[in-house]
Design a protein around this motif. Sequence first.
Motif, PDB file in Angstrom:
ATOM      1  N   GLY A 229      20.353 -17.565 -36.279  1.00 25.77           N
ATOM      2  CA  GLY A 229      20.205 -16.366 -36.723  1.00 25.77           C
ATOM      3  C   GLY A 229      19.002 -16.447 -37.869  1.00 25.77           C
ATOM      4  O   GLY A 229      18.851 -15.483 -38.403  1.00 25.77           O
ATOM      5  N   THR A 246      22.360 -15.223 -43.027  1.00 23.31           N
ATOM      6  CA  THR A 246      22.245 -15.421 -41.293  1.00 23.31           C
ATOM      7  C   THR A 246      23.501 -16.027 -40.534  1.00 23.31           C
ATOM      8  O   THR A 246      24.288 -16.178 -41.217  1.00 23.31           O
ATOM      9  CB  THR A 246      21.413 -16.861 -40.929  1.00 23.31           C
ATOM     10  N   ARG A 247      23.629 -15.233 -39.331  1.00 23.67           N
ATOM     11  CA  ARG A 247      24.686 -15.258 -38.651  1.00 23.67           C
ATOM     12  C   ARG A 247      24.422 -15.565 -37.155  1.00 23.67           C
ATOM     13  O   ARG A 247      23.343 -15.283 -36.826  1.00 23.67           O
ATOM     14  CB  ARG A 247      25.593 -13.993 -38.784  1.00 23.67           C
ATOM     15  N   THR A 251      27.719 -11.816 -33.964  1.00 25.99           N
ATOM     16  CA  THR A 251      29.217 -12.334 -34.629  1.00 25.99           C
ATOM     17  C   THR A 251      29.029 -12.286 -36.291  1.00 25.99           C
ATOM     18  O   THR A 251      27.852 -12.012 -36.909  1.00 25.99           O
ATOM     19  CB  THR A 251      29.437 -13.498 -34.220  1.00 25.99           C
ATOM     20  N   SER A 252      30.162 -12.431 -36.711  1.00 24.48           N
ATOM     21  CA  SER A 252      30.247 -12.760 -38.180  1.00 24.48           C
ATOM     22  C   SER A 252      30.102 -14.073 -38.825  1.00 24.48           C
ATOM     23  O   SER A 252      30.527 -14.437 -39.781  1.00 24.48           O
ATOM     24  CB  SER A 252      31.462 -12.125 -39.021  1.00 24.48           C
ATOM     25  N   PHE A 253      29.840 -15.010 -37.775  1.00 20.75           N
ATOM     26  CA  PHE A 253      29.766 -16.500 -37.933  1.00 20.75           C
ATOM     27  C   PHE A 253      28.874 -16.837 -38.844  1.00 20.75           C
ATOM     28  O   PHE A 253      27.693 -16.597 -38.456  1.00 20.75           O
ATOM     29  CB  PHE A 253      30.255 -17.314 -36.882  1.00 20.75           C
ATOM     30  N   ALA A 254      28.919 -17.574 -40.143  1.00 18.13           N
ATOM     31  CA  ALA A 254      27.758 -17.920 -40.941  1.00 18.13           C
ATOM     32  C   ALA A 254      27.095 -19.112 -40.396  1.00 18.13           C
ATOM     33  O   ALA A 254      27.578 -19.910 -39.726  1.00 18.13           O
ATOM     34  CB  ALA A 254      28.327 -18.159 -42.397  1.00 18.13           C
ATOM     35  N   THR A 255      25.938 -19.263 -40.541  1.00 14.92           N
ATOM     36  CA  THR A 255      25.047 -20.185 -39.950  1.00 14.92           C
ATOM     37  C   THR A 255      24.111 -20.809 -41.100  1.00 14.92           C
ATOM     38  O   THR A 255      24.152 -20.130 -42.152  1.00 14.92           O
ATOM     39  CB  THR A 255      23.961 -19.857 -38.790  1.00 14.92           C
ATOM     40  N   ASP A 258      24.149 -20.613 -45.453  1.00 14.17           N
ATOM     41  CA  ASP A 258      25.524 -19.954 -45.865  1.00 14.17           C
ATOM     42  C   ASP A 258      26.719 -20.630 -45.337  1.00 14.17           C
ATOM     43  O   ASP A 258      27.852 -20.735 -45.898  1.00 14.17           O
ATOM     44  CB  ASP A 258      25.777 -18.481 -45.301  1.00 14.17           C
ATOM     45  N   TYR A 259      26.469 -21.380 -44.086  1.00 13.70           N
ATOM     46  CA  TYR A 259      27.469 -22.137 -43.401  1.00 13.70           C
ATOM     47  C   TYR A 259      27.544 -23.277 -44.289  1.00 13.70           C
ATOM     48  O   TYR A 259      28.845 -23.751 -44.633  1.00 13.70           O
ATOM     49  CB  TYR A 259      26.837 -22.574 -41.911  1.00 13.70           C
ATOM     50  N   ASP A 262      29.544 -22.500 -47.541  1.00 17.62           N
ATOM     51  CA  ASP A 262      31.069 -22.248 -47.339  1.00 17.62           C
ATOM     52  C   ASP A 262      31.876 -23.572 -46.961  1.00 17.62           C
ATOM     53  O   ASP A 262      32.877 -23.683 -47.301  1.00 17.62           O
ATOM     54  CB  ASP A 262      31.264 -21.156 -46.027  1.00 17.62           C
TER      55      ASP A 262
END
Length: 413
Positions: A229, A246-247, A251-255, A258-259, A262
């Motif tokens: 992303g 970024t995702r 999708t709404s999955f963080a990368t 942000d990942y 989290d």
Amino acid sequence: MPSDRVVRFVVDFGRGFIGDSVNNPNEVTAPSAAPPKPKPASFTGLYQSFRVKLAERLQPFDVCRPIQVRAGSGPWRTVYAREVLSDPVFFYAKDDLGSRWTKERTAFKVWSPVSSKAEVLLYKTTKSPVWKTIPMKRNAQGVWYAVVPGDLHGVFYNYRFESYGETRYAADINGYAASADAQRTMVVDLTQSNPPGWPAPRPFKGRRPTDAVIYEIHVRDLTSHPNSGVSTELRGRYAGLVQKGTRVPGTSFATGFDYLKDLGVTHIQLMPIQNFNPAHSGGYNWGYETTLFNVPEEQYAVRRNVPLETLRETKRTFMDFQRAGMGVVMDVVYNHTVPSEGEWSAFWQTVPYYYFRNNDRGDNLNESGVGNAVHDERPMVRKYIRESLVYWLKEYRVAGYRFDLLGMFTPDT
């Protein structure tokens, strides 16, 4: 089994089979005869080490003069200074080796006690011919120095040495920025490499080391795939590591950044980012073949051909991690360098043989498994490693180090 019987053994991991011609004759055919016995090796160039007691004691300045020995009527052979350079008389205690910029002047200092002559060569660009040649003077410890008036920020340079009957060119092993081929270092006003908002507070200050949650990443790997992303121009770059929002597409999955945030990690451990083997800069590389230890690897920068931007982008990346509560740990490879000898190695060209462990014949020892081993027992090698580590701590505010092949270092280092 008769002593004259020949047996064939077969190991086939694909089939999960291990057998021999005695116990598995239907699957392994016995050889008709034994292979010929190897002939004894015929060695040439055998060597021995020996000591020679001189009629008069050598003086420190003698190491930069031609010294040769001859056994009987054999050829004259050059004597290379190695362990003698560990004598305290050659130890330089100050921490000002390299180039030190001010707007009024730049001071250059390089340790090369075996050189009979040294010059600073200045260049306006990474590929332009020599702009100015500056002669250097030598002090008692073997440090060559010169002061050049004027503002040299952004000017490239390297050194030209005369040693052991050869002319040698070397980038500055203490330099802070360099050309992509690592053959020229650059004079830099380090304050201009600071991004807006620099520095960030140290996020882990005051906490116990056992509270650290460390996540190892490779600069290119984390963001190189489109599913990261990350913007196309930032994929595989320092800046891509800290792009926010970024995702995974669709999708709404963080990368990416942000990942990692989290996850709750406290530290990001970067696989080697110190400038590494230019011959491999164009391809995929984990970076375990450092060339210049104080220079960030340029291939991970968005503007890789602008050395100052490489420094600034590296700092900005570190700062963004720190502001998000994550310290940066560097994976460092001070146990060997690539290349280790010849015209492409600044360490070799500056003081041949000294920075590497080698045998009495001068062959580099392959204790690291990659062709050479840095000789950290020698005082000026140990000093170089320590000063490089301190430089990254102070200038880039790294939170710690992971040492590659730590067992190769002596406890004192």
